[in-house]
Design a protein around this motif. Structure first.
Motif, PDB file in Angstrom:
ATOM      1  N   ASP A   2      48.226  45.992  34.090  1.00 29.95           N
ATOM      2  CA  ASP A   2      48.456  44.561  34.228  1.00 29.95           C
ATOM      3  C   ASP A   2      47.404  43.901  35.120  1.00 29.95           C
ATOM      4  OD1 ASP A   2      49.281  44.465  37.027  1.00 29.95           O
ATOM      5  OD2 ASP A   2      51.143  45.407  36.406  1.00 29.95           O
ATOM      6  N   LYS A   3      47.339  42.586  35.014  1.00 29.60           N
ATOM      7  CA  LYS A   3      46.326  41.790  35.717  1.00 29.60           C
ATOM      8  C   LYS A   3      46.404  41.982  37.228  1.00 29.60           C
ATOM      9  CE  LYS A   3      45.340  36.970  36.707  1.00 29.60           C
ATOM     10  NZ  LYS A   3      45.670  35.592  36.415  1.00 29.60           N
ATOM     11  N   ALA A   4      47.594  41.928  37.803  1.00 32.52           N
ATOM     12  CA  ALA A   4      47.748  42.044  39.249  1.00 32.52           C
ATOM     13  C   ALA A   4      47.242  43.397  39.747  1.00 32.52           C
ATOM     14  CB  ALA A   4      49.204  41.834  39.646  1.00 32.52           C
ATOM     15  N   ARG A   5      47.541  44.449  39.002  1.00 30.04           N
ATOM     16  CA  ARG A   5      47.094  45.777  39.417  1.00 30.04           C
ATOM     17  C   ARG A   5      45.578  45.900  39.346  1.00 30.04           C
ATOM     18  NH1 ARG A   5      46.422  51.188  37.646  1.00 30.04           N
ATOM     19  NH2 ARG A   5      47.126  52.624  39.263  1.00 30.04           N
ATOM     20  N   GLN A   6      44.981  45.330  38.320  1.00 30.89           N
ATOM     21  CA  GLN A   6      43.531  45.375  38.190  1.00 30.89           C
ATOM     22  C   GLN A   6      42.861  44.635  39.353  1.00 30.89           C
ATOM     23  OE1 GLN A   6      43.733  43.879  34.058  1.00 30.89           O
ATOM     24  NE2 GLN A   6      42.133  45.389  33.659  1.00 30.89           N
ATOM     25  N   LEU A   7      43.401  43.492  39.715  1.00 30.35           N
ATOM     26  CA  LEU A   7      42.831  42.723  40.824  1.00 30.35           C
ATOM     27  C   LEU A   7      43.025  43.454  42.156  1.00 30.35           C
ATOM     28  CD1 LEU A   7      43.823  39.102  39.783  1.00 30.35           C
ATOM     29  CD2 LEU A   7      41.547  40.141  39.715  1.00 30.35           C
ATOM     30  N   ARG A   8      44.162  44.117  42.319  1.00 27.97           N
ATOM     31  CA  ARG A   8      44.384  44.898  43.542  1.00 27.97           C
ATOM     32  C   ARG A   8      43.382  46.036  43.661  1.00 27.97           C
ATOM     33  NH1 ARG A   8      49.804  44.355  42.406  1.00 27.97           N
ATOM     34  NH2 ARG A   8      49.927  46.481  41.615  1.00 27.97           N
ATOM     35  N   LEU A   9      43.050  46.678  42.538  1.00 23.88           N
ATOM     36  CA  LEU A   9      42.054  47.754  42.565  1.00 23.88           C
ATOM     37  C   LEU A   9      40.701  47.232  43.054  1.00 23.88           C
ATOM     38  CD1 LEU A   9      42.817  49.679  39.241  1.00 23.88           C
ATOM     39  CD2 LEU A   9      43.205  50.465  41.585  1.00 23.88           C
ATOM     40  N   ALA A  10      40.328  46.052  42.578  1.00 27.33           N
ATOM     41  CA  ALA A  10      39.067  45.460  43.010  1.00 27.33           C
ATOM     42  C   ALA A  10      39.119  45.067  44.479  1.00 27.33           C
ATOM     43  CB  ALA A  10      38.739  44.251  42.146  1.00 27.33           C
ATOM     44  N   LYS A  11      40.243  44.507  44.902  1.00 30.83           N
ATOM     45  CA  LYS A  11      40.404  44.121  46.310  1.00 30.83           C
ATOM     46  C   LYS A  11      40.388  45.368  47.194  1.00 30.83           C
ATOM     47  CE  LYS A  11      43.242  41.049  49.101  1.00 30.83           C
ATOM     48  NZ  LYS A  11      44.279  41.619  49.930  1.00 30.83           N
ATOM     49  N   ASP A  12      41.015  46.440  46.746  1.00 24.93           N
ATOM     50  CA  ASP A  12      40.991  47.700  47.487  1.00 24.93           C
ATOM     51  C   ASP A  12      39.557  48.227  47.615  1.00 24.93           C
ATOM     52  OD1 ASP A  12      43.728  47.628  47.763  1.00 24.93           O
ATOM     53  OD2 ASP A  12      44.120  49.123  46.200  1.00 24.93           O
TER      54      ASP A  12
END
Length: 157
Positions: A2-12
Motif C-alpha cells: 500500500d501507499k502508506a507503507r511505500q512512503l514509510r520505507l522511503a522515509k525510513d
C-alpha cells in the motif's frame, strides 16, 4: 504494497541514510517504488513537506547535536551531516534555527560536560569518506615480486 507503507520505507531510508551526500530524490523514490515526481507529490501530501525539506531537517537536527556535544569545526559538521557546501549548510541552518551554526554553538555550549573530542566524534560517526578511497586499488606486488598462482597439489613430486 500500500501507499502508506511505500512512503514509510522511503522515509525510513532517509532516517537511516541522512548523512549520505549522494542520497537524492531518485534514490529515495526508488525505495518507495515511485517515479520521482509522483513520489514528491505523495510524500508532501502525506507528511506536509517535500522529501528534500524532510531530509534537510534531519540533517540540521544532527548538526545541532554535534554543535552541542562535539569539538568539531562547523565545516567538519557540515560535511559529516551530508552537506557538500558550507554556505548552503549555514543558510539552511539559520533558516531552521534562527542562528548561524557558530551562534548556535556559543548559545548552547558551556552548560555542562566538556565537548567530546573531535577524533572520538568522527570515529563514532564513521569519519569522512576520502576522495581516493573508492579510486585507490589494493596493494600491488613490489618490483620484482611476481604473483603466480600456487596450487599445493601441483608442487607434489
Amino acid at each position: 504494497m500500500d501507499k502508506a507503507r511505500q512512503l514509510r520505507l522511503a522515509k525510513d531510508a532517509m532516517d537511516r541514510d541522512w548523512a549520505d551526500p549522494d542520497l537524492d530524490l531518485d534514490a529515495i523514490a526508488a525505495h518507495a517504488g515511485y517515479s520521482r515526481y509522483h513520489f514528491l507529490r505523495a510524500f508532501k501530501e502525506t507528511y506536509g513537506e517535500t522529501p528534500g525539506q524532510y531530509l534537510t531537517h534531519r540533517r540540521i537536527e544532527r548538526a545541532e547535536e554535534y554543535l552541542r556535544v562535539a569539538d568539531l569545526s562547523v565545516t567538519e559538521i557540515c560535511h559529516l551531516v551530508g552537506f557538500s557546501s558550507l554556505g548552503t549548510f549555514s543558510a539552511r541552518f539559520k533558516a531552521r534555527t534562527g542562528l548561524t551554526p557558530t551562534e548556535y554553538r556559543a548559545k548552547h555550549v558551556g552548560r555542562g560536560a566538556a565537548l567530546i573530542p573531535g577524533c572520538y566524534a568522527m570515529l563514532w560517526a564513521g569519519g569522512f569518506p576520502s576522495a581516493t578511497s573508492k579510486k585507490r586499488p589494493g596493494p600491488r606486488p613490489a618490483y620484482g615480486e611476481e604473483q603466480t598462482p600456487t596450487d599445493d597439489r601441483s608442487a607434489e613430486p
